[in-house]
Motif scaffolding. Structure first.
Motif, PDB file in Angstrom:
ATOM      1  N   ALA A   1      -0.192  16.911   2.919  1.00  0.00           N
ATOM      2  CA  ALA A   1       0.476  18.299   2.950  1.00  0.00           C
ATOM      3  C   ALA A   1       1.174  18.506   1.760  1.00  0.00           C
ATOM      4  N   THR A   2       1.901  17.283   1.321  1.00  0.00           N
ATOM      5  CA  THR A   2       2.968  17.387   0.035  1.00  0.00           C
ATOM      6  C   THR A   2       2.281  17.375  -1.383  1.00  0.00           C
ATOM      7  N   ARG A   3       0.898  16.875  -1.342  1.00  0.00           N
ATOM      8  CA  ARG A   3       0.205  16.776  -2.574  1.00  0.00           C
ATOM      9  C   ARG A   3      -1.092  17.296  -2.410  1.00  0.00           C
ATOM     10  N   PRO A   4      -1.288  18.436  -2.446  1.00  0.00           N
ATOM     11  CA  PRO A   4      -2.601  19.313  -2.117  1.00  0.00           C
ATOM     12  C   PRO A   4      -3.529  18.946  -3.535  1.00  0.00           C
ATOM     13  N   LYS A   5      -2.883  18.627  -4.540  1.00  0.00           N
ATOM     14  CA  LYS A   5      -3.508  18.568  -5.923  1.00  0.00           C
ATOM     15  C   LYS A   5      -4.150  17.034  -6.403  1.00  0.00           C
ATOM     16  N   LEU A   6      -4.301  16.418  -5.087  1.00  0.00           N
ATOM     17  CA  LEU A   6      -4.829  14.976  -5.785  1.00  0.00           C
ATOM     18  C   LEU A   6      -6.279  14.770  -6.014  1.00  0.00           C
ATOM     19  N   ALA A   7      -6.363  13.701  -6.741  1.00  0.00           N
ATOM     20  CA  ALA A   7      -8.037  13.739  -7.063  1.00  0.00           C
ATOM     21  C   ALA A   7      -8.861  13.539  -5.736  1.00  0.00           C
ATOM     22  N   ALA A   8      -9.975  14.214  -5.928  1.00  0.00           N
ATOM     23  CA  ALA A   8     -10.941  14.675  -4.661  1.00  0.00           C
ATOM     24  C   ALA A   8     -11.179  13.055  -3.801  1.00  0.00           C
ATOM     25  N   PHE A   9     -11.532  12.102  -4.679  1.00  0.00           N
ATOM     26  CA  PHE A   9     -11.938  10.869  -4.024  1.00  0.00           C
ATOM     27  C   PHE A   9     -10.768  10.401  -3.354  1.00  0.00           C
ATOM     28  N   VAL A  10      -9.424  10.415  -3.991  1.00  0.00           N
ATOM     29  CA  VAL A  10      -8.305  10.082  -3.092  1.00  0.00           C
ATOM     30  C   VAL A  10      -8.043  10.857  -1.901  1.00  0.00           C
ATOM     31  N   THR A  11      -8.274  12.263  -1.809  1.00  0.00           N
ATOM     32  CA  THR A  11      -7.973  12.844  -0.730  1.00  0.00           C
ATOM     33  C   THR A  11      -9.196  12.460   0.445  1.00  0.00           C
ATOM     34  N   GLN A  12     -10.314  12.477  -0.172  1.00  0.00           N
ATOM     35  CA  GLN A  12     -11.501  11.944   0.684  1.00  0.00           C
ATOM     36  C   GLN A  12     -11.018  10.632   1.526  1.00  0.00           C
TER      37      GLN A  12
ATOM     38  N   CYS B   1       0.934  -1.293   0.177  1.00  0.00           N
ATOM     39  CA  CYS B   1       0.007   0.057   0.025  1.00  0.00           C
ATOM     40  C   CYS B   1       0.882   1.337   0.129  1.00  0.00           C
ATOM     41  N   GLN B   2       2.032   1.185   0.771  1.00  0.00           N
ATOM     42  CA  GLN B   2       2.902   2.171   0.876  1.00  0.00           C
ATOM     43  C   GLN B   2       3.666   2.693  -0.470  1.00  0.00           C
ATOM     44  N   LEU B   3       3.834   1.310  -0.878  1.00  0.00           N
ATOM     45  CA  LEU B   3       4.471   1.531  -2.365  1.00  0.00           C
ATOM     46  C   LEU B   3       3.642   1.988  -3.545  1.00  0.00           C
ATOM     47  N   LEU B   4       2.327   1.643  -3.352  1.00  0.00           N
ATOM     48  CA  LEU B   4       1.100   2.142  -4.362  1.00  0.00           C
ATOM     49  C   LEU B   4       1.092   3.715  -4.077  1.00  0.00           C
ATOM     50  N   LEU B   5       1.288   4.362  -2.939  1.00  0.00           N
ATOM     51  CA  LEU B   5       0.835   5.490  -2.765  1.00  0.00           C
ATOM     52  C   LEU B   5       2.147   6.497  -3.156  1.00  0.00           C
ATOM     53  N   GLU B   6       3.448   5.830  -3.008  1.00  0.00           N
ATOM     54  CA  GLU B   6       4.583   6.546  -3.463  1.00  0.00           C
ATOM     55  C   GLU B   6       4.649   6.590  -4.713  1.00  0.00           C
ATOM     56  N   ARG B   7       4.745   5.363  -5.498  1.00  0.00           N
ATOM     57  CA  ARG B   7       5.183   5.238  -6.933  1.00  0.00           C
ATOM     58  C   ARG B   7       3.904   5.079  -7.687  1.00  0.00           C
ATOM     59  N   GLY B   8       2.679   4.902  -7.283  1.00  0.00           N
ATOM     60  CA  GLY B   8       1.605   4.460  -8.169  1.00  0.00           C
ATOM     61  C   GLY B   8       1.302   5.735  -9.152  1.00  0.00           C
ATOM     62  N   SER B   9       0.979   5.271 -10.299  1.00  0.00           N
ATOM     63  CA  SER B   9       0.766   6.706 -11.401  1.00  0.00           C
ATOM     64  C   SER B   9      -0.793   6.853 -11.599  1.00  0.00           C
ATOM     65  N   SER B  10      -1.525   6.038 -11.011  1.00  0.00           N
ATOM     66  CA  SER B  10      -3.114   6.501 -11.298  1.00  0.00           C
ATOM     67  C   SER B  10      -3.620   6.771  -9.897  1.00  0.00           C
ATOM     68  N   SER B  11      -4.795   7.614  -9.879  1.00  0.00           N
ATOM     69  CA  SER B  11      -5.518   7.869  -8.935  1.00  0.00           C
ATOM     70  C   SER B  11      -6.352   6.478  -8.339  1.00  0.00           C
ATOM     71  N   TYR B  12      -6.789   5.834  -8.980  1.00  0.00           N
ATOM     72  CA  TYR B  12      -7.216   4.457  -8.570  1.00  0.00           C
ATOM     73  C   TYR B  12      -6.364   3.591  -7.810  1.00  0.00           C
ATOM     74  N   SER B  13      -4.941   3.513  -8.030  1.00  0.00           N
ATOM     75  CA  SER B  13      -4.106   2.689  -7.136  1.00  0.00           C
ATOM     76  C   SER B  13      -3.948   3.433  -5.809  1.00  0.00           C
ATOM     77  N   GLN B  14      -3.909   4.847  -5.888  1.00  0.00           N
ATOM     78  CA  GLN B  14      -3.882   5.527  -4.650  1.00  0.00           C
ATOM     79  C   GLN B  14      -5.152   5.370  -3.757  1.00  0.00           C
ATOM     80  N   LEU B  15      -6.343   5.153  -4.450  1.00  0.00           N
ATOM     81  CA  LEU B  15      -7.583   4.907  -3.849  1.00  0.00           C
ATOM     82  C   LEU B  15      -7.660   3.644  -3.127  1.00  0.00           C
ATOM     83  N   LEU B  16      -7.091   2.464  -4.052  1.00  0.00           N
ATOM     84  CA  LEU B  16      -6.901   1.239  -3.443  1.00  0.00           C
ATOM     85  C   LEU B  16      -6.250   1.156  -2.062  1.00  0.00           C
ATOM     86  N   ALA B  17      -5.039   1.797  -2.292  1.00  0.00           N
ATOM     87  CA  ALA B  17      -4.070   1.833  -0.919  1.00  0.00           C
ATOM     88  C   ALA B  17      -4.560   2.192  -0.068  1.00  0.00           C
ATOM     89  N   ALA B  18      -5.480   3.623  -0.141  1.00  0.00           N
ATOM     90  CA  ALA B  18      -5.985   4.207   1.119  1.00  0.00           C
ATOM     91  C   ALA B  18      -7.511   3.361   1.691  1.00  0.00           C
TER      92      ALA B  18
END
Length: 1049
Positions: free
Chosen positions: A93-104, A45-62
């Motif tokens: 804090a370092t990525r304020p422009k994430l997709a809204a659903f990932v931030t959520q 999950c940490q790897l997905l958040l660090e290196r994932g290129s799509s918003s969907y993978s960040q959502l999955l990790a969260a």
């Protein structure tokens, strides 16, 4: 490989969220579920958040991380959870422009970690509580960062306010109370200050500034929507909600309500909560001023309703109007400066809304709720200022009635409100009060509209070229009018009625009865189901108000019925009721809604003894008592096309017939035998078919038969009549019931009615099961009960695994009835259970062992998920722990632990009946343990030397009793406990069995309080145990419970 795995995961995420191919999505979902359960999920999950290129993978990790921190078994260590929390905050804090659903999703993860770790300490520091510190850096940065910071606080407040099903309710309330006391006020103050700053420099054309304002308003709303005192209100009852703001919030609250932005949706939502703040927060002068502000705001919105075309805003505004009256009295409203203008605007708004109800059909409820409360207050208002409701309420009544009639004419693809019976009933209940205000005008309008509709209807029926559509439209209008007439007649119960109003009721009743005569005369050719249901609704209201003891027979309604229809007294009116019931059963026997409502009406009529006396004198009722066969009543027929569950209404029918039969039955066995002839014939037919193994229709015949018998058994609540029934069924027909369970155990449509009949027969309702001293019937009846439970239990367990969606219908429903049956027979007081072991009869052992087998086949979650199963199990357990504790004590350790953990889980159930049963069972177990322990210490110094198995189990697992002590104490102290007396009964025993643990628990509870409250809490505990002796005698218990009650208040 890790990068390859990462790419694979990203592909799966895209397939899950983007593909339209169901099979591909299903495969992706399956693979991702396996990933979630894998041991290296956290690092990936940490790897997905660090290196994932799509918003969907960040959502999955969260979402995966949220599941990991939420799990109750094998929870993550504290260090890891702190690391995840810090990582999420840095990531946001370092990525304020994430997709809204990932931030959520990431904010949701932060909120979940914070909530579940609220009481976690590291070096005497509550590591998850510095929430304002966590977001300060966001609030001091750019607008985007500021929005994230505010959203974090908003989401956290919402998360802590909501109970989840995976953790105990007591833990939720403990966290919620602590958060309320330590952080919520600071969050609310922060939101108020930020709102002021933002509003001062606001540029509405700047999208990000507008977004920040919306989030701040949402945060304020979540603070005001907090469940301050743990009432756990149901969302569906929001119109009764009061916001219980603490007194310490007064200054901040007044500061907040002085802030007046324009009216977007979040402002309206906040206003709804503001209008609902508890009255006692203000003194009289402040309350009047506050109400004046609110009403002035409502007036401004109504005068310039630019924001209301949006359906969400419109809905919130309707809720706001309803809260005005739910929280304030009419006497206070009329004193507001612009009241005449405001009530005029509200009336106009309501009339317009009702005329265009299709714009927001769900909002109409709130407007009707407001007018219902206003109309109900009219008789009690003492203010000298005019309330003007006599002017405006008739306009609202007229608008509602005419809008309903217009629905029948329109054919523009809209849903017909009549299709939603629940909504219709709710609106009619509201109209029943509104229409009674200025009742003369309501009646005049109804008479005029009804006469027009009835005349048009008659003309259409007589005309040879009228279309079926025109007739249907007119029947629709008459349906609404009949419903509304029934409702306004039912509204009489809320108001002191005059003779003139009774005479007006008479006018309306005459018209409906004349219409009924017309429609009944056409039933051989055609009928309208909705109109018939409206008639039944009307009859139900008419019965409640004008049939029975409470009605004076000199009522002007009866005079009017006599003049117009020749119905001179109540007996003649009852004959109209029975005539309608028989007509419906004759012509509508295959229409389940009409049949069941008709039989419910018959059942309600049979409930009052005075009505019964009059009913049995009617020839139509005697006809029913002598001819209850399918030849005369088609719904009693055994029809292969009909559903077996549709036979339920037969029970209602025979309950009513049973009550009517009992009026003159006395000890007349011949009359009873005569009445039972159709049932005797049916039983003989089933017996014949069973003996020859011709399984054609006997299952259906038997289901109908046992449903009929259950109705009669329920009605026969006197010893004489019930004994006739008992002698009729036992021993002649009991073997047939037992055989049915053997044959059809896998078919709940057959077994459930048979089991329910048996449960009714063994239920000692009104002490009807009293056998003579020389009669063995009590023991024989228990043997039959034991045999049925054992037969059913052993066979149902052979079914193996049942799919989750069918498990209740196929298995748990029957098991639940068995538990209820066993409880009824064990607590019936007509069997001495000691004789079974004395004479080597295994009937009792078999029944109890089957109970244990069935219980162990049910997961704990199912025991609480299905309300009927919960109630029957916990009430049975209460009886077993009270009278058969020796049996419980002799059980295997794993069974004892299963029962104790089911009690532990039941203590936090929302159903008060379940919770009370658990407390009672726990009390019996604790008392038994205490007595055993006392006995063993008297004989030997070491309690462990006892050979008592149960005591040994409890000493092996002290954590179970300690957990329950903690649960009970937390519920009593921290929750709005509805059954405090029941909760407190086992507490003294739990404390005496765990004195050292109680001392630690007490210190922990005291230390968790704010410093200023700790001394008072400590004193409370000290005073509680003062004068309490180390025993469980009733006097000592009562003293303790009274002391506890005093402490809590």
């Amino acid at each position: 490989t890790s990068l390859h795995g990462l790419a694979q995961l990203e592909i799966l995420c895209k397939q899950l969220y983007e593909t339209t191919d169901t099979a591909v999505r299903h495969q992706a979902e399956k693979a991702l579920v396996e990933f979630t359960n894998s041991p290296d999920c956290l690092s990936k999950c940490q790897l997905l958040l660090e290196r994932g290129s799509s918003s969907y993978s960040q959502l999955l990790a969260a979402t995966c991380l949220s599941k990991l921190v939420s799990r109750t078994s094998n929870p993550l260590p504290l260090e890891q959870r702190i690391d995840i929390r810090n990582y999420v905050l840095n990531y946001l804090a370092t990525r304020p422009k994430l997709a809204a659903f990932v931030t959520q999703a990431l904010i949701q993860l932060y909120a979940r970690i914070t909530k579940l770790g609220w009481f976690d300490c590291q070096k005497d520091d509550y590591v998850f509580r510095n929430v304002i510190g966590d977001v300060t850096r966001f609030l001091q940065d750019s607008v985007e960062h500021c929005i994230i910071g505010v959203t974090i606080l908003s989401q956290l407040t919402n998360e802590i306010n909501q109970a989840d099903t995976t953790h105990p309710l007591t833990k939720h309330r403990k966290i919620a109370s602590s958060f309320r006391d330590s952080s919520l006020f600071d969050i609310f103050t922060l939101s108020c200050n930020l709102l002021k700053q933002v509003w001062k420099n606001l540029n509405l054309n700047d999208e990000s500034q507008h977004g920040l304002l919306m989030q701040l308003l949402k945060l304020s709303y979540n603070c005001l929507n907090y469940d301050f005192i743990g009432t756990s209100t149901d969302e569906s009852s929001d119109d009764l909600c009061t916001v219980q703001i603490p007194t310490s919030w007064r200054s901040a609250f007044f500061q907040f309500i002085s802030f007046h932005p324009s009216i977007p949706l979040p402002v309206l939502s906040c206003l709804v909560q503001i209008a609902s703040v508890r009255r006692s927060l203000f003194n009289n002068a402040e309350r009047a001023k506050f109400l004046s502000h609110l009403v002035d705001g409502v007036k401004r919105i109504l005068a310039n309703p630019q924001c209301l075309p949006d359906p969400n805003n419109y809905h919130e505004f309707c809720r706001l109007l309803a809260r005005l009256k739910s929280n304030y009295q009419l006497g206070e409203l009329v004193k507001v400066e612009n009241y005449p203008e405001v009530i005029r605007l509200i009336a106009n708004f309501t009339v317009t809304s009702l005329q265009h109800w299709e714009f927001a059909p769900n909002s109409v409820h709130y407007l009707l709720s407001l007018w219902q409360r206003l109309a109900a207050s009219v008789p009690y208002v003492k203010a000298t200022e005019p309330h003007l409701l006599e002017t405006y309420t008739p306009e609202v009544t007229k608008a509602y009635i005419t809008s309903r009639l217009d629905v029948s004419v329109r054919r523009d693809g809209l849903e017909d409100p009549l299709d939603d019976a629940g909504l219709v009933q709710q609106q009619l209940d509201q109209l029943s009060t509104i229409g009674r205000c200025e009742y003369e005008k309501t009646c005049a309008l109804l008479v005029q509209l009804f006469d027009q509709a009835a005349q048009t209807y008659q003309e259409l029926l007589q005309s040879t070229n009228s279309s079926a559509m025109d007739i249907t439209v007119q029947e629709g209008r008459l349906t609404w009018l009949v419903y509304i007439i029934g409702a306004v007649i039912g509204g009489r119960v809320s108001f002191a009625s005059t003779d003139e109003q009774d005479a007006m009721d008479g006018e309306l009743v005459c018209r409906v009865l004349q219409l009924m005569n017309l429609t009944d005369s056409r039933l051989a050719q055609a009928g309208n189901e909705r109109l018939e249901l409206a008639m039944l609704s009307f009859f139900e209201q008419f019965r409640k108000i004008y049939i029975g003891d409470q009605v004076q027979k000199s009522s002007k309604l009866y005079r009017r019925l006599s003049e117009v229809l020749g119905l001179n007294d109540e007996t003649m009116v009852l004959s109209v009721f029975i005539g309608k019931i028989i007509t419906n059963l004759k012509y509508w026997g295959q229409c389940e809604p009409i049949t069941s409502k008709t039989l419910q009406l018959l059942n309600d009529l049979s409930l009052g003894y005075p009505s019964c006396l009059k009913l049995v004198k009617l020839s139509a009722v005697q006809f029913m008592l002598n001819n209850h066969t399918s030849e005369h009543f088609s719904f009693l027929g055994v029809n292969n096309q009909s559903n077996l569950s549709d036979m339920r209404c037969r029970t209602t029918f025979y309950t009513a017939l049973g009550r009517l039969l009992m009026v003159d039955l006395g000890e007349d066995e011949d009359q009873f035998e005569q009445f039972m002839l159709p049932l005797t014939a049916a039983f003989e037919a089933v017996a014949q078919m069973l003996s020859t193994n011709t399984f054609n229709e006997q299952e259906r015949t038997l289901v109908g038969l046992v449903r009929d018998l259950r109705g009669i058994a329920f009605a026969f609540n006197a010893k004489t009549s019930f004994m006739m029934l008992f002698d009729w069924i036992y021993p002649t027909y009991m073997p047939i019931l037992q055989r049915a369970i053997e044959l059809w155990y896998h078919d709940p449509a057959c077994t459930t009615p048979v089991l329910k009949l048996m449960a009714e027969l063994v239920h000692n309702r009104s002490q009807r099961l009293q056998f003579d001293v020389s009669s063995p019937n009590g023991i024989l009846l228990f043997r039959e009960t034991s045999k049925m439970i054992t037969t059913y239990g052993n066979r149902i367990l052979t079914l193996g695994e049942v799919p989750k969606d069918q498990v209740y219908g196929v298995k748990l429903k029957g098991v639940s009835v068995c538990f209820a049956m066993l409880k009824a027979v064990l607590s019936g007081n007509y069997v001495n259970f000691g004789v079974f072991r004395l004479y080597g009869d295994d009937a009792l052992d078999n029944a109890l062992q089957t109970f244990i087998k069935l219980l162990l086949s049910i997961p704990h979650s199912d025991l609480l998920d299905y309300p009927k199963l919960s109630q029957s199990f916990y009430s049975l357990l209460e009886v077993l722990t009270q009278d058969h504790m020796n049996f419980i004590a002799s059980l295997e350790p794993h069974v004892v632990m299963y029962i104790l953990s089911s009690i532990s889980e039941g203590l936090t159930a929302l159903d008060t009946m379940v919770c009370t049963g658990c407390c009672s069972s726990l009390d019996h177990i604790v008392t038994y343990l205490f007595k055993q322990l006392s006995r063993s210490t008297k004989k030997r110094p070491a309690p462990m030397a006892t050979d008592d198995r149960f005591l040994h189990i409890m000493q092996q697992h002290p954590e179970m009793i300690q957990q329950m002590l903690s649960t009970v104490l937390n519920i009593i102290i921290f929750e709005d406990c509805r059954n405090q007396w029941s909760m407190s009964r086992p507490l003294l025993g739990l404390i005496l069995l765990n004195e050292k643990y109680f001392a630690d628990l007490r210190n922990s509870i005291v230390n968790s309080q704010p410093p200023e409250k700790q001394q008072a809490m400590h004193l409370c505990f000290e005073n509680l145990m003062e004068g309490i002796e180390r025993n469980l005698l009733t006097k000592n218990r009562d003293r303790y419970c009274c002391g506890l009650d005093y402490c809590c208040h």
